[in-house]
Structures are given as structure tokens and as C-alpha cells.
Design a protein around this motif. Sequence first.
Motif, mmCIF file in Angstrom:
data_model
loop_
_atom_site.group_PDB
_atom_site.id
_atom_site.type_symbol
_atom_site.label_atom_id
_atom_site.label_comp_id
_atom_site.label_asym_id
_atom_site.label_seq_id
_atom_site.Cartn_x
_atom_site.Cartn_y
_atom_site.Cartn_z
ATOM 1 N N PHE A 9 0.850 -1.183 0.000
ATOM 2 C CA PHE A 9 0.000 0.000 0.000
ATOM 3 C C PHE A 9 0.892 1.242 0.000
ATOM 4 N N PRO A 10 0.625 2.212 -0.876
ATOM 5 C CA PRO A 10 1.478 3.404 -0.932
ATOM 6 C C PRO A 10 1.431 4.188 0.380
ATOM 7 N N ALA A 11 2.566 4.714 0.759
ATOM 8 C CA ALA A 11 2.661 5.451 2.026
ATOM 9 C C ALA A 11 2.130 6.871 1.842
ATOM 10 N N ILE A 12 0.809 6.985 1.825
ATOM 11 C CA ILE A 12 0.154 8.290 1.690
ATOM 12 C C ILE A 12 -0.627 8.556 2.968
ATOM 13 N N ASP A 13 -0.276 9.601 3.662
ATOM 14 C CA ASP A 13 -0.987 9.971 4.879
ATOM 15 C C ASP A 13 -2.343 10.562 4.498
ATOM 16 N N PRO A 14 -3.459 10.038 5.059
ATOM 17 C CA PRO A 14 -4.782 10.609 4.766
ATOM 18 C C PRO A 14 -4.883 12.097 5.102
ATOM 19 N N VAL A 15 -4.017 12.554 6.007
ATOM 20 C CA VAL A 15 -3.992 13.973 6.380
ATOM 21 C C VAL A 15 -2.877 14.653 5.598
ATOM 22 N N LEU A 16 -3.218 15.615 4.767
ATOM 23 C CA LEU A 16 -2.213 16.320 3.966
ATOM 24 C C LEU A 16 -1.415 17.290 4.821
ATOM 25 N N ILE A 17 -2.135 18.123 5.579
ATOM 26 C CA ILE A 17 -1.497 19.131 6.437
ATOM 27 C C ILE A 17 -2.215 19.132 7.780
ATOM 28 N N ARG A 25 -7.542 17.058 5.103
ATOM 29 C CA ARG A 25 -7.483 15.671 4.655
ATOM 30 C C ARG A 25 -7.688 15.571 3.148
ATOM 31 N N TRP A 26 -7.072 14.544 2.583
ATOM 32 C CA TRP A 26 -7.249 14.277 1.165
ATOM 33 C C TRP A 26 -8.721 14.035 0.837
ATOM 34 N N TYR A 27 -9.447 13.439 1.764
ATOM 35 C CA TYR A 27 -10.860 13.136 1.556
ATOM 36 C C TYR A 27 -11.647 14.415 1.292
ATOM 37 N N ALA A 28 -11.412 15.430 2.123
ATOM 38 C CA ALA A 28 -12.104 16.707 1.950
ATOM 39 C C ALA A 28 -11.663 17.399 0.663
ATOM 40 N N TRP A 102 -15.681 14.195 8.294
ATOM 41 C CA TRP A 102 -14.255 14.179 7.971
ATOM 42 C C TRP A 102 -13.625 12.811 8.238
ATOM 43 N N THR A 103 -14.324 11.945 8.953
ATOM 44 C CA THR A 103 -13.802 10.607 9.229
ATOM 45 C C THR A 103 -14.123 9.634 8.107
ATOM 46 N N PHE A 153 -9.362 5.269 -1.735
ATOM 47 C CA PHE A 153 -8.139 4.460 -1.781
ATOM 48 C C PHE A 153 -7.099 4.997 -0.806
ATOM 49 N N ILE A 154 -6.909 6.316 -0.807
ATOM 50 C CA ILE A 154 -5.934 6.923 0.105
ATOM 51 C C ILE A 154 -6.311 6.660 1.561
ATOM 52 N N ASN A 155 -7.613 6.687 1.844
ATOM 53 C CA ASN A 155 -8.091 6.440 3.206
ATOM 54 C C ASN A 155 -8.033 4.965 3.583
ATOM 55 N N SER A 156 -7.687 4.088 2.629
ATOM 56 C CA SER A 156 -7.689 2.648 2.857
ATOM 57 C C SER A 156 -9.055 2.189 3.361
ATOM 58 N N GLU A 157 -10.101 2.571 2.626
ATOM 59 C CA GLU A 157 -11.459 2.184 2.979
ATOM 60 C C GLU A 157 -12.172 1.670 1.727
ATOM 61 N N LEU A 158 -13.224 0.893 1.938
ATOM 62 C CA LEU A 158 -14.006 0.333 0.832
ATOM 63 C C LEU A 158 -13.144 -0.515 -0.091
ATOM 64 N N TRP A 159 -12.195 -1.246 0.504
ATOM 65 C CA TRP A 159 -11.311 -2.065 -0.311
ATOM 66 C C TRP A 159 -12.036 -3.301 -0.829
ATOM 67 N N GLY A 160 -11.335 -4.022 -1.712
ATOM 68 C CA GLY A 160 -11.943 -5.139 -2.420
ATOM 69 C C GLY A 160 -11.817 -6.474 -1.709
#
Length: 274
Positions: A9-17, A25-28, A102-103, A153-160
Motif C-alpha cells: 500500500f502506498p505510504a500516503i498519509d490521509p492527512v495532507l497538512i 485531509r485528502w478526503y475533503a 471528515w472521518t 483508496f488513500i483512506n484505505s477504505e471500501l477495499w476489495g
Amino acid sequence: MTPLLALPFPAIDPVLIEVGPIAIRWYALAYIAGILLAWRYMVQVVRKDALWGGTPRPTPLDIDDFVVWATLGIVAGGRLGYVLFYNPAYYLQNPLEIFAIWTGGMSFHGGFAGTVLAMVLYARARGLTVWTLFDLAGIAAPIGLFFGRIANFINSELWGRLSDAPWAVVFPNGGPFPRHPSQLYEAALEGIVLFLVLRLLSHRSHLLQKPGFLAGAFAAGYGVGRSIAELFREPDAHIGFLAGSLTMGMLLSVPMILAGVALMVWSARRAPAA
């Protein structure tokens, strides 16, 4: 099936800043990017006279104002849909969590219903043709869907579901085994493919002159794409499979497909708007 054959899994923090209690967050950002780009796309489309013939259409200013209504419909409907369709028991016990958007936890079908309601109210308030507004929202919606699925995907949710495919991914919270990156499948189907199909229909076939057709094409196209993706997506643990291999996402997509096809047939049989 072994994690050694899977992609990390790519090391992407769900929180940008994050500054103190404030976190971006990337989600927002995905929602913001999707809404802004969809808005600009709709403005661009209503400015192209050749696409419309004599069909009445909103002005760019109408689209500017509509974005506020649509945003409220997307957020309120998406969250309420998730609460009611996917985890009502949890939110009944934790009602304040309903507002913690935001969660994560947004339902497309709920956001779709909220946006439809917003469009109906806005069209009535402005004296606009509601079917044309539906068409414009439909051809632009895949932009937001694409960014939303990337954020999932970045949040690691709703995976397959578990997979031995060479592109399977071991998600941080999905157990030790590799899974389909179903969020990326949905980004491709509901975002890229659906956008290109609707772009072809609106710009090459001039179906903006048949109000309602493109809205139906979007609804049916999304339902089909979502149903295909559900074959690879892990059902929510608290819901599971409803009957055999049927999932909640498939069940909610069936009415969209049927309504979308019916709307396309109805629109194609109508005389062009004058």
C-alpha cells in the motif's frame, strides 16, 4: 494467495497538512476538487451554443449559484444515506458521529438523492428546466466520483475482496492478505469511462437538445459500473451479502439502472425542446 505477491500500500498519509487541531485531509480535498471542476465543466458546456440548438439552458451565473445548492445536497444526502443504508444501528447509539463527515462514510446513492432534491428546488426557484439541469449535473458528476474514489483508496477504505491478482494490494486495515483495489476500479468505471461516454453523447450526438436523456444515461451508466465494481468490492462487514452474491451497492443500483433506461426512452421519444 500470499502477501509476498501483492503490491504494498502506498505510504500516503490521509492527512495532507495538520496544524494543531486543524487537519486538511485528502478526503475533503477530493470533494472540493470534484465540485469545483464539475462546476467549471458545466459553465463551459452552457457557453457552447452549438451544443444546444434552440434548447433553453441555464446561464453561467445560474450554474454559479447552483453549485452552492448542489454542494449542500451532496454532503447532506451522502452522509444521511450512509447513516441510513449502511450503519443505522451504530449512529443510533452515537448520534453525534453523524456530523463527523471528515472521518469518511458517504453514500453515493444518498448524495445522488440529495442532489436531485437540490436541483428540483433550485430549478423551481429560478424558473429553469429541471431536466436540463439534471443533464448538466449528470455529465459533470463523474469528475467528482473519480476524485472521491481516489480519496477512498488513500483512506484505505471500501477495499476489495481477497485476490491473487498481481496488482492486488495489502491494505493497512484490510488484514494480512492482498485484496482487489476496488476503489481504483470504481474510479475508472464511474469516473473516467462514464465521463468519456457522456462526453461523446453530449458533444457528438447533441443529446443536450433532448432534455433528460443524459441524466438517464448517467443514472444507468453509474448503476452498471457500480454493479460491476461490486463483484470485486468487499461488502461492509456489518451488512455482508444480502442474498447469494447480491450486495447493498447492487441492490441500490438496480432502481437507478431501470429509471435511467426509462428516462432515456422517454426523452428520445419527445420532440426537441424549443
